[in-house]
Write a protein that holds these residues in place. Structure first.
Motif, mmCIF file in Angstrom:
data_model
loop_
_atom_site.group_PDB
_atom_site.id
_atom_site.type_symbol
_atom_site.label_atom_id
_atom_site.label_comp_id
_atom_site.label_asym_id
_atom_site.label_seq_id
_atom_site.Cartn_x
_atom_site.Cartn_y
_atom_site.Cartn_z
ATOM 1 N N GLU A 41 25.344 5.996 6.819
ATOM 2 C CA GLU A 41 25.365 4.675 6.222
ATOM 3 C C GLU A 41 26.057 4.743 4.873
ATOM 4 O OE1 GLU A 41 21.383 3.404 5.941
ATOM 5 O OE2 GLU A 41 21.032 3.400 8.090
ATOM 6 N N VAL A 42 26.598 3.624 4.436
ATOM 7 C CA VAL A 42 27.261 3.575 3.150
ATOM 8 C C VAL A 42 26.235 3.793 2.041
ATOM 9 C CG1 VAL A 42 28.638 2.163 1.601
ATOM 10 C CG2 VAL A 42 29.005 2.035 4.075
ATOM 11 N N THR A 43 26.529 4.688 1.149
ATOM 12 C CA THR A 43 25.740 5.103 -0.023
ATOM 13 C C THR A 43 24.504 5.912 0.334
ATOM 14 O OG1 THR A 43 24.233 3.185 -0.292
ATOM 15 C CG2 THR A 43 26.443 3.016 -1.256
ATOM 16 N N THR A 44 24.070 5.929 1.575
ATOM 17 C CA THR A 44 22.960 6.796 1.955
ATOM 18 C C THR A 44 23.278 7.433 3.293
ATOM 19 O OG1 THR A 44 21.790 5.026 3.107
ATOM 20 C CG2 THR A 44 21.220 5.408 0.793
ATOM 21 N N THR A 45 22.792 8.671 3.512
ATOM 22 C CA THR A 45 23.040 9.342 4.770
ATOM 23 C C THR A 45 21.882 9.116 5.708
ATOM 24 O OG1 THR A 45 22.072 11.335 3.843
ATOM 25 C CG2 THR A 45 24.472 11.151 3.777
ATOM 26 N N TYR A 83 41.309 8.565 -1.640
ATOM 27 C CA TYR A 83 39.995 7.961 -1.876
ATOM 28 C C TYR A 83 38.885 9.014 -1.888
ATOM 29 C CZ TYR A 83 40.086 7.812 3.321
ATOM 30 O OH TYR A 83 40.227 8.116 4.659
ATOM 31 N N ARG A 84 39.192 10.167 -2.440
ATOM 32 C CA ARG A 84 38.146 11.190 -2.569
ATOM 33 C C ARG A 84 36.980 10.719 -3.423
ATOM 34 N NH1 ARG A 84 41.494 16.200 -4.674
ATOM 35 N NH2 ARG A 84 42.691 14.459 -5.531
ATOM 36 N N ASP A 85 37.276 9.809 -4.363
ATOM 37 C CA ASP A 85 36.203 9.344 -5.238
ATOM 38 C C ASP A 85 35.186 8.466 -4.526
ATOM 39 O OD1 ASP A 85 37.881 7.203 -4.852
ATOM 40 O OD2 ASP A 85 37.976 6.603 -6.962
ATOM 41 N N VAL A 86 35.476 8.091 -3.269
ATOM 42 C CA VAL A 86 34.508 7.326 -2.480
ATOM 43 C C VAL A 86 33.343 8.219 -2.041
ATOM 44 C CG1 VAL A 86 34.198 6.152 -0.254
ATOM 45 C CG2 VAL A 86 36.180 5.618 -1.688
ATOM 46 N N LEU A 108 27.285 14.388 2.711
ATOM 47 C CA LEU A 108 28.266 13.513 2.096
ATOM 48 C C LEU A 108 27.775 12.072 2.146
ATOM 49 C CD1 LEU A 108 31.585 14.979 3.513
ATOM 50 C CD2 LEU A 108 30.637 15.290 1.211
ATOM 51 N N VAL A 109 27.978 11.355 1.046
ATOM 52 C CA VAL A 109 27.556 9.961 0.932
ATOM 53 C C VAL A 109 28.782 9.104 0.639
ATOM 54 C CG1 VAL A 109 26.130 8.328 -0.367
ATOM 55 C CG2 VAL A 109 25.284 10.645 0.071
ATOM 56 N N LEU A 110 28.916 7.994 1.340
ATOM 57 C CA LEU A 110 30.014 7.062 1.102
ATOM 58 C C LEU A 110 29.568 5.989 0.121
ATOM 59 C CD1 LEU A 110 31.307 6.600 4.762
ATOM 60 C CD2 LEU A 110 32.219 8.108 2.981
ATOM 61 N N GLU A 111 30.229 5.922 -1.021
ATOM 62 C CA GLU A 111 29.878 4.958 -2.058
ATOM 63 C C GLU A 111 30.511 3.592 -1.807
ATOM 64 O OE1 GLU A 111 27.647 5.491 -4.122
ATOM 65 O OE2 GLU A 111 27.441 7.678 -4.099
ATOM 66 N N LYS A 112 31.489 3.544 -0.906
ATOM 67 C CA LYS A 112 32.097 2.279 -0.512
ATOM 68 C C LYS A 112 32.200 2.251 1.003
ATOM 69 C CE LYS A 112 34.926 1.826 -4.694
ATOM 70 N NZ LYS A 112 36.316 1.708 -5.222
ATOM 71 N N GLU A 113 32.202 1.062 1.555
ATOM 72 C CA GLU A 113 32.260 0.947 3.007
ATOM 73 C C GLU A 113 33.664 1.252 3.506
ATOM 74 O OE1 GLU A 113 31.029 -2.142 6.581
ATOM 75 O OE2 GLU A 113 30.761 -2.694 4.478
ATOM 76 N N LEU A 114 33.739 2.184 4.466
ATOM 77 C CA LEU A 114 34.999 2.525 5.106
ATOM 78 C C LEU A 114 34.918 2.123 6.575
ATOM 79 C CD1 LEU A 114 35.618 6.018 3.449
ATOM 80 C CD2 LEU A 114 36.574 3.811 2.780
ATOM 81 N N SER A 115 35.878 2.553 7.370
ATOM 82 C CA SER A 115 35.908 2.160 8.775
ATOM 83 C C SER A 115 34.739 2.765 9.538
ATOM 84 C CB SER A 115 37.219 2.618 9.414
ATOM 85 O OG SER A 115 37.255 4.031 9.511
ATOM 86 N N THR A 156 32.892 20.221 -0.211
ATOM 87 C CA THR A 156 33.862 19.660 -1.145
ATOM 88 C C THR A 156 34.941 18.925 -0.358
ATOM 89 O OG1 THR A 156 33.528 21.473 -2.725
ATOM 90 C CG2 THR A 156 35.533 20.152 -2.969
ATOM 91 N N VAL A 157 35.180 17.661 -0.686
ATOM 92 C CA VAL A 157 36.252 16.912 -0.035
ATOM 93 C C VAL A 157 37.554 17.256 -0.745
ATOM 94 C CG1 VAL A 157 37.144 14.642 0.598
ATOM 95 C CG2 VAL A 157 34.664 15.065 0.620
ATOM 96 N N ASN A 158 38.377 18.077 -0.107
ATOM 97 C CA ASN A 158 39.644 18.502 -0.702
ATOM 98 C C ASN A 158 40.710 17.413 -0.654
ATOM 99 O OD1 ASN A 158 38.878 21.044 -1.501
ATOM 100 N ND2 ASN A 158 39.747 22.096 0.284
#
Length: 295
Positions: A41-45, A83-86, A108-115, A156-158
């Motif tokens: 989920e966005v912002t939480t796993t 968009y590594r900062d996401v 990994l946590v998504l701070e913004k909604e992606l596809s 780490t997201v390279n």
């Protein structure tokens, strides 16, 4: 003191194989399978498949034990859609049921909604991390040592753009001052959510000679080990490299301007030669790398 041979067996099931086995792409010859299709989920796993036992009383701190390889030496200006900062990270800590082991992993946590495709793929990565931690804790309990054994996983997201999401993974098993490390990578197609293997990234078998050359340059002593067969049986390191390239099992991550190949002590089959990072700038090795990721 950890039994080195036993620990080598534990480290063999690297996280990338745990994740990709569920997608029909294996990047290691030995793995613990995971069939989870959990999504993040966005912002939480939400990929908490078969979560390990309760939270530990102490925090495992690897920083004082082993230095990180996160700072890659080859990096160029990122693409405009970088968009590594996401991505941020959430730490989860567990102890084994019988108390012989502890695990500290990252999701990994998504701070913004992606596809949806990206969300589902990151969910599988997180589920794989949890599944691997479960497996390690079960094995620690089975070993039953008096000294607590610890498993640590760091991501780490390279790189993250419209061409690829490339994740570098470090795994450690340690007890006291005795440490074993595993290095691996997971590469995701952001358009489909499918996972790339190394044959999608590397375009020529000539990479084998480059890897061997770089290993020897980084450690001259390893030249005598490249053709060594333990007890005159099993593949040599050079044969392992050839097989990994042929099967698409090579551990490779991408930055915006280079491929980075990871050769760890588990792959080498010995605790004595350490871990290696081989940087291949696209500007120098374009004939060996798939141009779709760099143009």
């Amino acid at each position: 003191m950890i039994n080195k041979r036993f620990v080598l067996t534990l480290v063999t099931g690297i996280l990338s194989a745990t994740v990709l086995s569920s997608c029909g792409k294996i990047t290691s010859t030995d793995s613990t399978s995971v069939n989870s299709t959990a999504s993040a989920e966005v912002t939480t796993t939400s990929a908490d498949a078969s979560a390990p036992a309760s939270e530990p009383d102490v925090t495992v701190d690897m920083s004082s034990i082993v230095s990180s390889l996160n700072e890659n030496t080859t990096e160029s200006t990122a693409y405009s859609d970088d968009y590594r900062d996401v991505f941020s990270k959430e730490t989860k800590e567990f102890v084994s049921e019988m108390g012989h082991g502890a695990a500290k992993i990252e999701h990994l946590v998504l701070e913004k909604e992606l596809s949806t495709e990206i969300i589902d793929a990151i969910g599988k990565v997180n589920a794989g991390a949890t599944e691997k931690a479960n497996s390690m804790l079960e094995q620690f309990d089975a070993l039953g040592t008096d000294e607590t054994m610890n498993y640590v996983e760091e991501m780490t997201v390279n790189r993250a753009d419209d061409k690829i999401i490339s994740i570098f993974i470090q795994e450690y098993i340690y007890s006291g001052d005795d440490v074993m490390m595993g290095l691996s990578a997971i590469n995701i197609d952001p358009k489909t959510g499918e996972f790339f293997d190394s044959n999608d990234i590397i375009s020529s078998d000539e990479i084998i000679g480059v890897i061997v050359k770089e290993l020897v340059e980084q450690n001259h002593d390893i030249s005598n080990f490249l053709t060594y067969r333990e007890n005159d049986e099993g593949p040599t390191v050079q044969e392992k490299i050839e097989a990994a390239v042929k099967a698409g099992n090579l551990q490779v991550s991408l930055t915006s301007g280079a491929a980075i190949i990871y050769i760890d002590e588990n792959f080498l089959g010995t605790h004595n030669y350490g871990n290696y990072q081989i940087d291949l700038p696209y500007s120098e090795y374009s004939e060996l790398l798939n141009e779709r990721f760099f143009k």
